[in-house]
Design a protein around this motif. Structure first.
Motif, PDB file in Angstrom:
ATOM      1  N   THR A  46      -1.970  -0.564   0.339  1.00 26.73           N
ATOM      2  CA  THR A  46      -3.368  -0.865   0.675  1.00 26.73           C
ATOM      3  C   THR A  46      -4.341  -0.579  -0.460  1.00 26.73           C
ATOM      4  O   THR A  46      -5.507  -0.974  -0.394  1.00 26.73           O
ATOM      5  N   ASN A  47      -3.873   0.123  -1.486  1.00 27.92           N
ATOM      6  CA  ASN A  47      -4.724   0.566  -2.603  1.00 27.92           C
ATOM      7  C   ASN A  47      -5.788   1.568  -2.155  1.00 27.92           C
ATOM      8  O   ASN A  47      -6.778   1.795  -2.856  1.00 27.92           O
ATOM      9  N   LYS A  48      -5.577   2.184  -0.996  1.00 31.43           N
ATOM     10  CA  LYS A  48      -6.517   3.185  -0.492  1.00 31.43           C
ATOM     11  C   LYS A  48      -6.396   4.465  -1.314  1.00 31.43           C
ATOM     12  O   LYS A  48      -5.322   5.012  -1.501  1.00 31.43           O
ATOM     13  N   GLU A  49      -7.520   4.965  -1.775  1.00 27.43           N
ATOM     14  CA  GLU A  49      -7.564   6.168  -2.601  1.00 27.43           C
ATOM     15  C   GLU A  49      -7.391   7.420  -1.736  1.00 27.43           C
ATOM     16  O   GLU A  49      -8.124   7.622  -0.778  1.00 27.43           O
ATOM     17  N   THR A  85       1.045   5.389  -5.467  1.00 25.22           N
ATOM     18  CA  THR A  85       1.016   5.031  -6.884  1.00 25.22           C
ATOM     19  C   THR A  85      -0.019   5.899  -7.596  1.00 25.22           C
ATOM     20  O   THR A  85      -1.126   6.094  -7.092  1.00 25.22           O
ATOM     21  N   ARG A 137       0.859   3.529 -12.783  1.00 28.84           N
ATOM     22  CA  ARG A 137       0.228   2.339 -13.366  1.00 28.84           C
ATOM     23  C   ARG A 137      -0.907   2.796 -14.270  1.00 28.84           C
ATOM     24  O   ARG A 137      -1.644   3.729 -13.932  1.00 28.84           O
ATOM     25  N   THR A 187       0.132   2.556  -2.089  1.00 29.87           N
ATOM     26  CA  THR A 187       0.560   1.363  -2.822  1.00 29.87           C
ATOM     27  C   THR A 187       0.270   0.080  -2.051  1.00 29.87           C
ATOM     28  O   THR A 187      -0.208  -0.907  -2.622  1.00 29.87           O
ATOM     29  N   VAL A 247      -2.469   5.975 -10.469  1.00 24.16           N
ATOM     30  CA  VAL A 247      -3.186   5.068 -11.356  1.00 24.16           C
ATOM     31  C   VAL A 247      -3.906   5.902 -12.411  1.00 24.16           C
ATOM     32  O   VAL A 247      -4.837   6.646 -12.104  1.00 24.16           O
ATOM     33  N   ASP A 277       5.981  -1.619  -6.875  1.00 21.48           N
ATOM     34  CA  ASP A 277       5.233  -1.666  -5.614  1.00 21.48           C
ATOM     35  C   ASP A 277       6.125  -1.217  -4.446  1.00 21.48           C
ATOM     36  O   ASP A 277       5.842  -1.499  -3.291  1.00 21.48           O
ATOM     37  N   VAL A 281      -3.113   6.459  -4.996  1.00 18.38           N
ATOM     38  CA  VAL A 281      -3.485   5.470  -3.987  1.00 18.38           C
ATOM     39  C   VAL A 281      -2.272   5.095  -3.146  1.00 18.38           C
ATOM     40  O   VAL A 281      -1.126   5.237  -3.594  1.00 18.38           O
TER      41      VAL A 281
END
Length: 203
Positions: free
Chosen positions: A155-158, A121, A44, A153, A123, A116, A151
Motif C-alpha cells: 500500500t506504500n503506507k508509511e 520496504t 529501495r 510494500t 525506502v 515487492d 512502508v
C-alpha cells in the motif's frame, strides 16, 4: 583574542562534527514491533528533492556541471551526467547495503534490494549530499543526510520514519580519494553501518 577566536571556531567545528556523527533518530513508529517477526524486508533508494552542497537543488548542480563540461567539449556534459547517476548504483547503494547486511548478520532479518515480495520496504531517500573535496593539502570529508521510511510494500503506507546523517570516516590519502564517488561512497558505508547497528541492537 586570537586564542579565544580559535577556541570558538574549534568548538563550532567539533559541534558540527558531533551532529554529523549523531546516531539514528527515530521520528515515527516502533521498529521493534514492526520488524521483530519479519525475516525479510525490501530496500529501495530514492533521491527526491535532494540538495547538493552549496549548489542547492540537484537540478541546479547538474545544470551547472553539464554546462561547464559542454563548454569544454560538446557532449562531455552528457557523459558526466550519466556517470553521476551510475555512481548511485555502482558505489553508493552497494556500500550502504553491504554494511547494513553485515551489521545485522546475527539477526534473522534479511534485506532484499528492489523487491515487492516483502511485507515492509525500507525506502532510503538521500536528502542532502556534500561531496567534500581533496585538494591534497586541504581536504573536506563527504557527508550525507537521509530520511529512511518503512512502508507497507503493498500500500506504500508509511509506518516508521528515521533520520540518519553520516560522513566519510577518514581520508584515504590516495589518488582514488580525489574522486568524489569514493568519498561519498564512504559516507553511505557509514550510514549503512549506523542503521544496521541500531537494528541489530533492537532485534
Amino acid at each position: 583574542m586570537k586564542n579565544a577566536i580559535f577556541l570558538m571556531l574549534l568548538s563550532i567545528s567539533l559541534f558540527s562534527f558531533h551532529n554529523v556523527k549523531a546516531q539514528v533518530y527515530v521520528k515515527k513508529g516502533d521498529l521493534k514491533a514492526l520488524l521483530s517477526d519479519q525475516s525479510t524486508i525490501g530496500v529501495r533508494f530514492t533521491y527526491n528533492n535532494m540538495s547538493v552542497g552549496k549548489f542547492g537543488s540537484e537540478e541546479n548542480y547538474v545544470l551547472q556541471k553539464v554546462n561547464r563540461y559542454d563548454n569544454m567539449k560538446l557532449g562531455r556534459g552528457k557523459i558526466w551526467h550519466k556517470a553521476w547517476i551510475n555512481d548511485r548504483f555502482c558505489h553508493f547503494q552497494p556500500e550502504f547495503l553491504h554494511w547494513l547486511t553485515k551489521r545485522t548478520a546475527k539477526t534473522q532479518l534479511q534485506f532484499l534490494d528492489n523487491t515487492d515480495e516483502t511485507k515492509y520496504t525500507m525506502v532510503v531517500n538521500t536528502d542532502y549530499v556534500d561531496l567534500g573535496f581533496n585538494a591534497l593539502i586541504i581536504r573536506k570529508r563527504a557527508q550525507i543526510h537521509t530520511t529512511i521510511k518503512i512502508v507497507e510494500t503493498a500500500t506504500n503506507k508509511e509506518v516508521a520514519v528515521l533520520k540518519v546523517a553520516a560522513q566519510s570516516p577518514r581520508f584515504i590519502y590516495s589518488y582514488d580519494e580525489i574522486f568524489s564517488k569514493i568519498r561519498v561512497g564512504q559516507a553511505y558505508k557509514e550510514a549503512g553501518k549506523k542503521i544496521g547497528k541500531y537494528l541489530a541492537r533492537l532485534l
